[in-house]
Design a protein around this motif. Structure first.
Motif, mmCIF file in Angstrom:
data_model
loop_
_atom_site.group_PDB
_atom_site.id
_atom_site.type_symbol
_atom_site.label_atom_id
_atom_site.label_comp_id
_atom_site.label_asym_id
_atom_site.label_seq_id
_atom_site.Cartn_x
_atom_site.Cartn_y
_atom_site.Cartn_z
ATOM 1 N N UNK A 86 -15.424 -108.749 91.506
ATOM 2 C CA UNK A 86 -14.459 -107.711 91.872
ATOM 3 C C UNK A 86 -15.165 -106.518 92.520
ATOM 4 N N UNK A 87 -16.389 -106.235 92.081
ATOM 5 C CA UNK A 87 -17.177 -105.186 92.733
ATOM 6 C C UNK A 87 -17.475 -105.550 94.185
ATOM 7 N N UNK A 88 -17.794 -106.829 94.403
ATOM 8 C CA UNK A 88 -18.094 -107.288 95.761
ATOM 9 C C UNK A 88 -16.917 -107.028 96.681
ATOM 10 N N UNK A 89 -15.727 -107.445 96.257
ATOM 11 C CA UNK A 89 -14.550 -107.334 97.115
ATOM 12 C C UNK A 89 -14.077 -105.888 97.244
ATOM 13 N N UNK A 90 -14.407 -105.055 96.266
ATOM 14 C CA UNK A 90 -14.086 -103.636 96.399
ATOM 15 C C UNK A 90 -14.924 -103.000 97.508
ATOM 16 N N UNK A 91 -16.198 -103.435 97.589
ATOM 17 C CA UNK A 91 -17.104 -102.907 98.603
ATOM 18 C C UNK A 91 -16.873 -103.558 99.974
ATOM 19 N N UNK A 92 -16.562 -104.873 99.945
ATOM 20 C CA UNK A 92 -16.403 -105.627 101.205
ATOM 21 C C UNK A 92 -15.234 -106.600 101.082
ATOM 22 N N UNK A 93 -14.042 -106.160 101.443
ATOM 23 C CA UNK A 93 -12.847 -107.014 101.310
ATOM 24 C C UNK A 93 -12.874 -108.260 102.203
ATOM 25 N N UNK A 94 -13.860 -108.369 103.101
ATOM 26 C CA UNK A 94 -13.937 -109.537 103.985
ATOM 27 C C UNK A 94 -15.038 -110.508 103.557
ATOM 28 N N UNK A 95 -15.534 -110.374 102.349
ATOM 29 C CA UNK A 95 -16.602 -111.242 101.827
ATOM 30 C C UNK A 95 -15.975 -112.574 101.386
ATOM 31 N N UNK A 96 -15.863 -113.511 102.317
ATOM 32 C CA UNK A 96 -15.047 -114.722 102.135
ATOM 33 C C UNK A 96 -15.367 -115.502 100.868
ATOM 34 N N UNK A 97 -16.647 -115.813 100.657
ATOM 35 C CA UNK A 97 -17.004 -116.696 99.536
ATOM 36 C C UNK A 97 -16.767 -116.028 98.185
ATOM 37 N N UNK A 98 -16.697 -114.678 98.158
ATOM 38 C CA UNK A 98 -16.432 -113.983 96.888
ATOM 39 C C UNK A 98 -15.022 -114.291 96.392
ATOM 40 N N UNK A 99 -14.069 -114.450 97.315
ATOM 41 C CA UNK A 99 -12.713 -114.825 96.911
ATOM 42 C C UNK A 99 -12.721 -116.186 96.216
ATOM 43 N N UNK A 100 -13.462 -117.114 96.779
ATOM 44 C CA UNK A 100 -13.543 -118.454 96.192
ATOM 45 C C UNK A 100 -14.088 -118.390 94.772
ATOM 46 N N UNK A 101 -15.219 -117.679 94.585
ATOM 47 C CA UNK A 101 -15.846 -117.595 93.272
ATOM 48 C C UNK A 101 -14.986 -116.814 92.281
ATOM 49 N N UNK A 102 -14.369 -115.720 92.750
ATOM 50 C CA UNK A 102 -13.524 -114.915 91.853
ATOM 51 C C UNK A 102 -12.319 -115.725 91.379
ATOM 52 N N UNK A 103 -11.737 -116.499 92.276
ATOM 53 C CA UNK A 103 -10.617 -117.346 91.872
ATOM 54 C C UNK A 103 -11.019 -118.313 90.771
ATOM 55 N N UNK A 104 -12.223 -118.883 90.870
ATOM 56 C CA UNK A 104 -12.710 -119.803 89.831
ATOM 57 C C UNK A 104 -12.881 -119.086 88.502
ATOM 58 N N UNK A 105 -13.394 -117.833 88.568
ATOM 59 C CA UNK A 105 -13.574 -117.055 87.341
ATOM 60 C C UNK A 105 -12.222 -116.758 86.697
ATOM 61 N N UNK A 106 -11.246 -116.362 87.496
ATOM 62 C CA UNK A 106 -9.910 -116.069 86.975
ATOM 63 C C UNK A 106 -9.260 -117.312 86.382
#
Length: 504
Positions: free
Chosen positions: A445-465
């Motif tokens: 969530x820190x990653x996407x707060x800093x860079x909302x276009x960080x594509x692979x972070x969405x993938x990993x965050x979804x897995x965590x959720x």
């Protein structure tokens, strides 16, 4: 139906213009002018190639044939004249002469049982080219058009030719050898491919109802244009040039054509597989359905064809053997279990079933021998499982060591800059691998707060959720991530997120 040819073989009759090349520089000329690596077209083979203008637009396409002593090209009749103009345009001092075009009838032999003098690929299948009709069944025009449509190949007459950038066409996948040397238009094609990819590119859209071709609108925005609609296996498939943001495999889209609304699923070419193992699995499932419905003749046909296409398909041997055993065809069932034992030497069921069938035939000693072999192989399986567990434990220790090293490195970075996106993503992705879902969520969530276009972070965050049980939040994050990734041209994480969404 084209399955008859996919699983066996058929022939396609086509009319093409043949041009023969002569001269000492023919091979080097074709190599520097076409999009394909001519060195890969070995004697006795053919391949579809494209010729571009300096801006990367397709000027021509055709099948280059290597006849050992010469090269020729087979051109669709409607683009032959422009093809000759294109070839002559770049002939300067090379020792190359083009013959006059001769309109001829050719036959593509296609399918697993096909053969012929020149080997190549057509509709993603192994195919053979010859100038005489064979004894194979002639494929109808309707089936040719369907097969072509589901795999995205160009029409043989050239009527669908488009003077477009290669990246925007299916010819990009069919005719481009990405690692070959320079050719006219190569710089443009490479730039587009290595950046975000084509803005519009061909896909299929799976539908439940047929629709006429036209402009594809979504949210009052044109996102593509469709050309043809095909019916296959109970569904309709719309051939479309679709905008990058929506061009994600299995992505569900809501759109309209001429005011009529549709819900569809994006599908990549080719829709149907040419791999014999995949075909065998397809047949195995069909055979299993027939078996469940007590349609035993059809089940036997499917199982036997699956084995023919994939001679190492253990489940097909076993299922067919069990079915024949129930039909009291014990000798045939025993033969199949022997074959299963050959293709899978560790199979316990091969000997268990053989023992049962031999017992039914009154061959008690042989049945006991097979029963003993089944017991021995069971113990061997237990031993293999124990060995595999040891290997898995060793692999886990190695992975834990690597995790610790990487975590140490990323933590050092965060001591200097707690918001560093690369370090937070690194720790978050490691936490996902370890199943530490809350830790992963905090970092990502820190990653996407800093860079909302960080594509692979969405993938990993979804897995965590998802791991935390927050399925709706995971769905929302992946849906947003797909939009971000597709807009950037990051189709790999976009496709992975779509796969995760589809599995929910």
């Amino acid at each position: 139906m084209i399955n008859d040819y996919r699983f066996h073989a058929g022939q396609i009759e086509v009319t093409l213009n043949e041009i023969v090349f002569t001269g000492d520089d023919v091979k080097s000329f074709l190599q520097t002018q076409s999009t394909y690596d001519i060195n890969l077209i070995t004697p006795g083979s053919f391949h579809l190639v494209s010729f571009l203008d300096p801006q990367g637009r397709v000027e021509s396409y055709g099948w280059v044939v290597n006849s050992s002593d010469r090269f020729s090209i087979l051109l669709p009749p409607l683009i032959t004249e422009r093809s000759i103009t294109r070839l002559n345009k770049f002939l300067i001092s090379e020792d190359v002469t083009l013959s006059d075009p001769v309109l001829k009838t050719f036959y593509f032999q296609i399918g697993p049982e096909a053969s012929g003098p020149y080997k190549g690929i057509l509709f993603e299948e192994s195919a053979y080219l010859q100038d005489s009709k064979s004894s194979l069944p002639l494929i109808t025009n309707d089936d040719i058009n369907l097969w072509r449509g589901l795999t995205g190949w160009p029409k043989f007459d050239g009527s669908d030719f488009s003077h477009e950038i290669l990246n925007n066409l299916r010819l990009f996948d069919l005719t481009l050898a990405s690692n070959k040397g320079c050719y006219p238009g190569q710089e443009t094609v490479s730039k587009i491919a290595t950046r975000r990819g084509a803005a519009y590119s061909p896909v299929l859209i799976e539908l439940t109802n047929a629709t006429a071709p036209g402009d594809i609108q979504s949210f009052d925005k044109k996102i593509g244009k469709s050309s043809e609609c095909f019916f296959w296996d109970g569904k309709y498939y719309l051939a479309a040039d679709l905008l990058r943001d929506f061009r994600v495999e299995k992505m569900k889209i809501h759109f309209s054509i001429d005011g009529q609304e549709h819900y569809g699923i994006v599908r990549y070419y080719p829709l149907i597989s040419s791999d014999n193992k995949a075909k065998a699995l397809e047949l195995f499932y069909e055979g299993s359905d027939h078996f469940k419905n007590d349609e035993l003749d059809q089940a036997e046909e499917k199982f036997r064809l699956a084995i023919k296409l994939d001679p190492a398909f253990g489940d097909a041997y076993e299922s067919l053997g069990v079915m024949l055993g129930r039909l009291n065809r014990y000798d045939e069932a025993i033969d199949l279990m022997k074959q299963l034992s050959e293709v899978d030497p560790k199979s316990v069921l091969a000997h268990t079933n053989m023992s049962l069938f031999l017992m039914k035939l009154g061959k008690i000693e042989e049945a006991e021998e097979q029963k003993s072999l089944a017991t021995i192989k069971s113990f061997q399986t237990f031993g293999d499982e124990a060995q595999n567990k040891e290997l898995e434990d060793a692999r886990k220790k190695q992975m834990e060591s690597e995790w610790a090293q990487r975590e140490s490195m990323f933590k050092q970075v965060l001591e200097i800059d707690p918001e560093d996106t690369l370090a937070n993503y690194g720790l978050g992705s490691i936490a996902v691998e370890k199943g530490d879902w809350q830790v992963a969520r905090d970092h990502l969530e820190k990653v996407l707060k800093e860079d909302p276009k960080y594509s692979v972070a969405y993938l990993a965050l979804g897995k965590a959720l998802k791991g935390l049980g927050h399925v709706n939040e995971a769905r929302s994050i992946w849906s947003e991530g797909i939009k971000v990734s597709a807009a950037k041209g990051d189709l790999m994480p976009a496709n992975q997120m779509q796969a995760e969404l589809s599995s929910l």
